[in-house]
Motif scaffolding. Sequence first.
Motif, PDB file in Angstrom:
ATOM      1  N   ALA A 117      -2.773  -3.944   3.251  1.00  0.00           N
ATOM      2  CA  ALA A 117      -3.003  -2.569   3.682  1.00  0.00           C
ATOM      3  C   ALA A 117      -3.693  -1.817   2.538  1.00  0.00           C
ATOM      4  O   ALA A 117      -3.543  -2.176   1.365  1.00  0.00           O
ATOM      5  N   ALA A 118      -4.452  -0.799   2.870  1.00  0.00           N
ATOM      6  CA  ALA A 118      -5.220  -0.053   1.862  1.00  0.00           C
ATOM      7  C   ALA A 118      -4.327   0.454   0.732  1.00  0.00           C
ATOM      8  O   ALA A 118      -4.696   0.371  -0.445  1.00  0.00           O
ATOM      9  N   ARG A 119      -3.155   0.953   1.066  1.00  0.00           N
ATOM     10  CA  ARG A 119      -2.242   1.481   0.040  1.00  0.00           C
ATOM     11  C   ARG A 119      -1.745   0.355  -0.876  1.00  0.00           C
ATOM     12  O   ARG A 119      -1.636   0.536  -2.088  1.00  0.00           O
ATOM     13  N   GLN A 120      -1.468  -0.797  -0.307  1.00  0.00           N
ATOM     14  CA  GLN A 120      -1.040  -1.938  -1.113  1.00  0.00           C
ATOM     15  C   GLN A 120      -2.170  -2.406  -2.024  1.00  0.00           C
ATOM     16  O   GLN A 120      -1.944  -2.716  -3.193  1.00  0.00           O
ATOM     17  N   ARG A 121      -3.388  -2.470  -1.493  1.00  0.00           N
ATOM     18  CA  ARG A 121      -4.536  -2.878  -2.316  1.00  0.00           C
ATOM     19  C   ARG A 121      -4.744  -1.924  -3.470  1.00  0.00           C
ATOM     20  O   ARG A 121      -5.009  -2.338  -4.596  1.00  0.00           O
TER      21      ARG A 121
END
Length: 167
Positions: A117-121
């Motif tokens: 997910a974008a936040r994890q990346r």
Amino acid sequence: MTDQAKAAGPPADGAGFVEWVRPHLPAMSRLAARLAVGADRDDIVQESLTRAWMKRSQYDGTRGSASSWLLAITADQARKAARRLRPVAELEDHDGADHRPDVDARLDVDQALTTLAARQRLAVDCYYFADLSIADTAAVMGCSEGTVKSTLSDARARLRSLLEVSE
């Protein structure tokens, strides 16, 4: 420059501003390269510095370090640059490239990172690739340190399952 002057914010003069941002340039460059693959990281850093210069009066040392403020700006500019990128057509495999396990493993990791997910990346890129602390990563992401730790834990679990890595 004294620690007190650094906490006060970026200097209003150009030369002082350059000295204020200089220690943060390598991390800004690494983060730009990680978040906007295919874009010119130097352009992203330059845009980030321009934005920081224009908004220097908004810096508040009580809300985070100079590094986290500059990296948050860099992350924003990198996301904008990534959105502007158009897909590039893949080249045909003319020679049947040599099989290299080290490159294949790197590609597997890069591919696995794109599935996060974008936040994890963003958390992984800030913490592992830009060498930010948990506190600075939290400032860049605009969340608490606990949220960063949880996000990183979730990202590691996802990567372990994707890459079939056992602990």
